[in-house]
Design a protein around this motif. Structure first.
Motif, PDB file in Angstrom:
ATOM      1  N   SER A 136       0.844  -1.200   0.000  1.00 45.13           N
ATOM      2  CA  SER A 136       0.000   0.000   0.000  1.00 45.13           C
ATOM      3  C   SER A 136       0.876   1.245   0.000  1.00 45.13           C
ATOM      4  O   SER A 136       2.035   1.203   0.408  1.00 45.13           O
ATOM      5  N   ARG A 137       0.326   2.331  -0.505  1.00 50.69           N
ATOM      6  CA  ARG A 137       1.032   3.613  -0.550  1.00 50.69           C
ATOM      7  C   ARG A 137       0.066   4.701  -0.108  1.00 50.69           C
ATOM      8  O   ARG A 137      -1.120   4.677  -0.459  1.00 50.69           O
ATOM      9  N   LYS A 138       0.558   5.656   0.640  1.00 48.32           N
ATOM     10  CA  LYS A 138      -0.281   6.749   1.110  1.00 48.32           C
ATOM     11  C   LYS A 138      -0.323   7.910   0.128  1.00 48.32           C
ATOM     12  O   LYS A 138      -1.244   8.722   0.166  1.00 48.32           O
ATOM     13  N   ARG A 139       0.690   7.986  -0.716  1.00 43.40           N
ATOM     14  CA  ARG A 139       0.747   9.127  -1.622  1.00 43.40           C
ATOM     15  C   ARG A 139       0.356   8.676  -3.028  1.00 43.40           C
ATOM     16  O   ARG A 139      -0.696   8.068  -3.216  1.00 43.40           O
ATOM     17  N   ALA A 186      -1.051   4.780  -5.595  1.00 42.56           N
ATOM     18  CA  ALA A 186      -1.624   3.909  -4.572  1.00 42.56           C
ATOM     19  C   ALA A 186      -2.856   3.204  -5.129  1.00 42.56           C
ATOM     20  O   ALA A 186      -3.506   3.693  -6.069  1.00 42.56           O
ATOM     21  N   GLU A 243       2.699  -1.246   4.314  1.00 44.63           N
ATOM     22  CA  GLU A 243       3.455  -0.193   3.628  1.00 44.63           C
ATOM     23  C   GLU A 243       4.854  -0.122   4.218  1.00 44.63           C
ATOM     24  O   GLU A 243       5.040  -0.171   5.434  1.00 44.63           O
ATOM     25  N   GLY A 266       6.918   1.455  -8.360  1.00 46.07           N
ATOM     26  CA  GLY A 266       7.407   2.449  -7.417  1.00 46.07           C
ATOM     27  C   GLY A 266       8.483   1.852  -6.529  1.00 46.07           C
ATOM     28  O   GLY A 266       8.786   0.650  -6.585  1.00 46.07           O
ATOM     29  N   GLY A 317       8.567   1.022  -3.520  1.00 49.47           N
ATOM     30  CA  GLY A 317       8.191  -0.040  -2.595  1.00 49.47           C
ATOM     31  C   GLY A 317       8.493  -1.426  -3.127  1.00 49.47           C
ATOM     32  O   GLY A 317       8.775  -2.356  -2.351  1.00 49.47           O
ATOM     33  N   ASN A 341      -3.103   7.581  -9.375  1.00 52.32           N
ATOM     34  CA  ASN A 341      -3.392   6.413  -8.536  1.00 52.32           C
ATOM     35  C   ASN A 341      -4.074   5.352  -9.398  1.00 52.32           C
ATOM     36  O   ASN A 341      -4.402   5.599 -10.569  1.00 52.32           O
TER      37      ASN A 341
END
Length: 611
Positions: free
Chosen positions: A450-453, A456, A478, A501, A503, A590
């Motif tokens: 998961s990504r907050k920015r 996502a 995350e 990304g 991650g 996103n």
């Protein structure tokens, strides 16, 4: 009395008076020779000649002469390994003069033993690349600062030619070289010799033999190139680094590494200067603008070099925490993997000098740093002391490809690096689950990044629900700065999925044969997806799956009308440059994943786990 007269009469009749005198003289000389022979054979020891360490200043460089004396032999050796000639002698149990003429990989040895030697030697001329040779003459005399004992040399011995080299001709023009030493105290030493010494050069069209004539008390040698030392500065695809050995001094105040002019006889440090930014992403000016420039200067004279404040006996490596440090992808591909590749060979006996120090980064990767070095990090930008080493590397080695190590150019591989990470973070899982051996008792674990920015998933719960119905045990997490915690989560999973990304870089912690699923957004990400994660995953022994979203799955449709070039012609945005591409497709986009369309990808992952 009568018998004596009779003997003398017979003697007189047999020999004339002249013959009698000759016989008497011969007998006397024979007795004298026998006496001298006994003295020579029974003479216990000819005292050692002193060791001479003489450095010649000649036209083209330095010449090293060292005479090794012991009591009974003269040894000549020619080693062809470099373009310098050294006459070397050390005090052992026999008199030796060792002459090395280097510039090849072959060598020949000849030892002539005699206490009284006057030698006339012809050494072979060796040249791998030519069929002709010539001999030049050198008139040499020896001189020392020591008092030498009364020893004489007399012997004539030729040295054989190299069996592996065929020579078609040999010439001997005479050459006289003048160079001498003074302040000599000698006592009746007579060294009479003629030696022809080959000078071998693989790059020339012929080889020359230098003929040495030793007289009185001085040595004369010229036209011998000394061994040169210089920093090995390398410019490769994505990095530049300098490797130096010798008297190396690191001055943080001026951001300079000095390589002192060598005081070692027979070596010469080349005078040169480099400007290097010790961050492994050459060509990326945006990154390198955040990196301090370091000067590397070699061949610096003693009066111009800073004095040592601290001396170290281990290796030193200087690298930067500038550039893109802080981005997880660049943390690994630009710093962590290159640092491993550069320092692992020293098994912890290395000191890290950090420029552009980043405390947050050091705290994040402290486990890795402590595993690679047993010593505290040094913030060289704040150091006032000059640190001295015998071996220093400025910059880091790296493979031009992202997140990879080329085992053909390194003793290590990505498999070794991943094993290093498992050891560093005490990760337990080596290989992914094998469903056919499991008997359905355990479900494969799926990690959804998961990504907050940006980039996502906007419907993570829907994806997780669908995956559970297929038989996965789902974990949603995350990445953060707690590498140890997140590494353990990743290592426990068999499948990891996420949008393109940084991650996805955490795939380095996945067990072998695990599956990486990269979700590729719209905008022409194909080349990034391939170079950043698809190709590196193969070197990590992972299995790779890819899912390319449609325009309808991108949140950009909510920001731009359908006919806008962002949606209809992404290549036009890419042509505007990286910043334009990044500002739209990386920072504004996103993904709202179509779970029904994505379902076959998760089913394919299950099939791979059954294989």
């Amino acid at each position: 009395m009568g018998e004596k007269i009779m003997y003398e009469t017979i003697f007189a009749r047999s020999f004339s008076r002249y013959d009698q005198k000759k016989l008497g003289c011969g007998a006397f000389l024979g007795c004298l020779l026998i006496a001298l022979s006994f003295c020579t054979v029974l003479k216990p020891y000819l005292g050692p000649l002193p060791v001479l360490n003489m450095r010649l200043s000649v036209d083209v460089g330095l010449k090293m002469l060292r005479i090794t004396d012991s009591a009974t032999s003269l040894k000549l050796r020619d080693d062809y390994t470099s373009s310098s000639m050294r006459i070397i002698a050390n005090e052992t149990s026999s008199s030796e003069i060792e002459m090395a003429v280097d510039n090849d990989t072959s060598s020949s040895n000849k030892t002539i033993s005699n206490d009284i030697i006057s030698f006339n030697m012809a050494l072979p001329v060796v040249n791998d690349t030519t069929s002709s040779s010539k001999t030049a003459g050198i008139n040499c005399t020896f001189s020392t600062n020591e008092t030498m004992r009364n020893d004489s040399f007399s012997s004539i011995t030729p040295l054989p030619a190299d069996d592996e080299v065929r020579l078609s001709s040999s010439k001997t023009p005479g050459m006289n070289y003048a160079s001498s030493f003074s302040n000599v105290a000698m006592s009746n030493d007579v060294i009479s010799s003629n030696m022809s010494v080959p000078v071998v050069n693989e790059r020339s069209t012929s080889s020359e033999t230098l003929e040495i004539n030793n007289r009185n008390s001085s040595l004369q040698v010229r036209d011998v190139v000394p061994e040169k030392m210089k920093p090995m500065c390398n410019i490769e695809g994505r990095t530049e680094f300098c490797e130096m050995n010798g008297d190396i001094r690191i001055d943080g105040k001026s951001s300079t590494v000095f390589m002192a002019a060598s005081s070692q006889v027979g070596t010469l440090v080349e005078n040169s200067s480099w400007i290097i930014r010790p961050y492994a992403r050459k060509g990326d000016e945006e990154a390198l603008n955040r990196v301090t420039k370091w000067s590397v200067k070699s061949g610096v004279d003693g009066y111009a070099i800073p004095q040592c404040d601290q001396k170290h006996r281990v290796q030193a490596i200087i690298f930067s925490l500038g550039g893109y440090a802080g981005n997880n992808f660049h943390d690994y591909t630009d710093i962590v993997i290159p640092l491993y590749l550069t320092s692992r060979q020293y098994d912890g006996e290395v000191k890290f000098f950090i420029t552009n120090k980043n405390p947050w980064w050091i705290n994040k990767f402290q486990n890795v740093l402590q595993k690679l070095s047993r010593y505290e990090l040094i913030d060289i930008d704040k150091e006032v002391n000059v640190h001295c080493f015998t071996s220093v590397i400025v910059g880091l080695k790296r493979n031009p490809k992202e997140l990879s190590i080329d085992p053909s150019k390194s003793p290590y591989s990505m498999k070794d690096f991943r094993q290093f990470l498992r050891s560093t973070y005490s990760l337990k899982k080596d290989t992914a689950i094998k469903m056919k051996d499991n008997g359905g008792k355990r479900r494969p674990r799926l990690l959804i990044l998961s990504r907050k920015r940006t980039r996502a998933f906007t419907n993570t719960n829907d994806i997780a629900r669908m995956a559970r119905r297929l038989g996965y045990k789902v974990v949603v997490a995350e990445a953060d700065s707690n590498v140890e915690r997140f590494a353990e989560i990743v290592n426990s999973c068999d499948v990891m999925m996420g949008v393109h990304g940084a991650g996805l870089t955490n795939m380095v912690f996945l067990p072998e044969n695990a599956i990486l699923i990269q979700v590729v957004p719209i905008g022409g990400f194909e080349w990034l997806a391939r170079t950043d994660f698809e190709e590196p995953s193969k070197g990590m022994k992972l299995r790779y799956l890819e899912y390319k979203i449609k325009t309808e799955e991108s949140t950009l449709i909510q920001q731009y009308p359908p006919e806008h070039e962002v949606l209809s012609n992404p290549s036009s945005i890419e042509k505007q440059g990286w910043n334009a591409f990044k500002s739209v497709y990386l920072q504004k986009q996103n993904v709202n994943l179509d779970v029904n369309r994505f379902r076959p990808t998760l089913l394919r992952a299950l099939q791979l786990l059954h294989q």
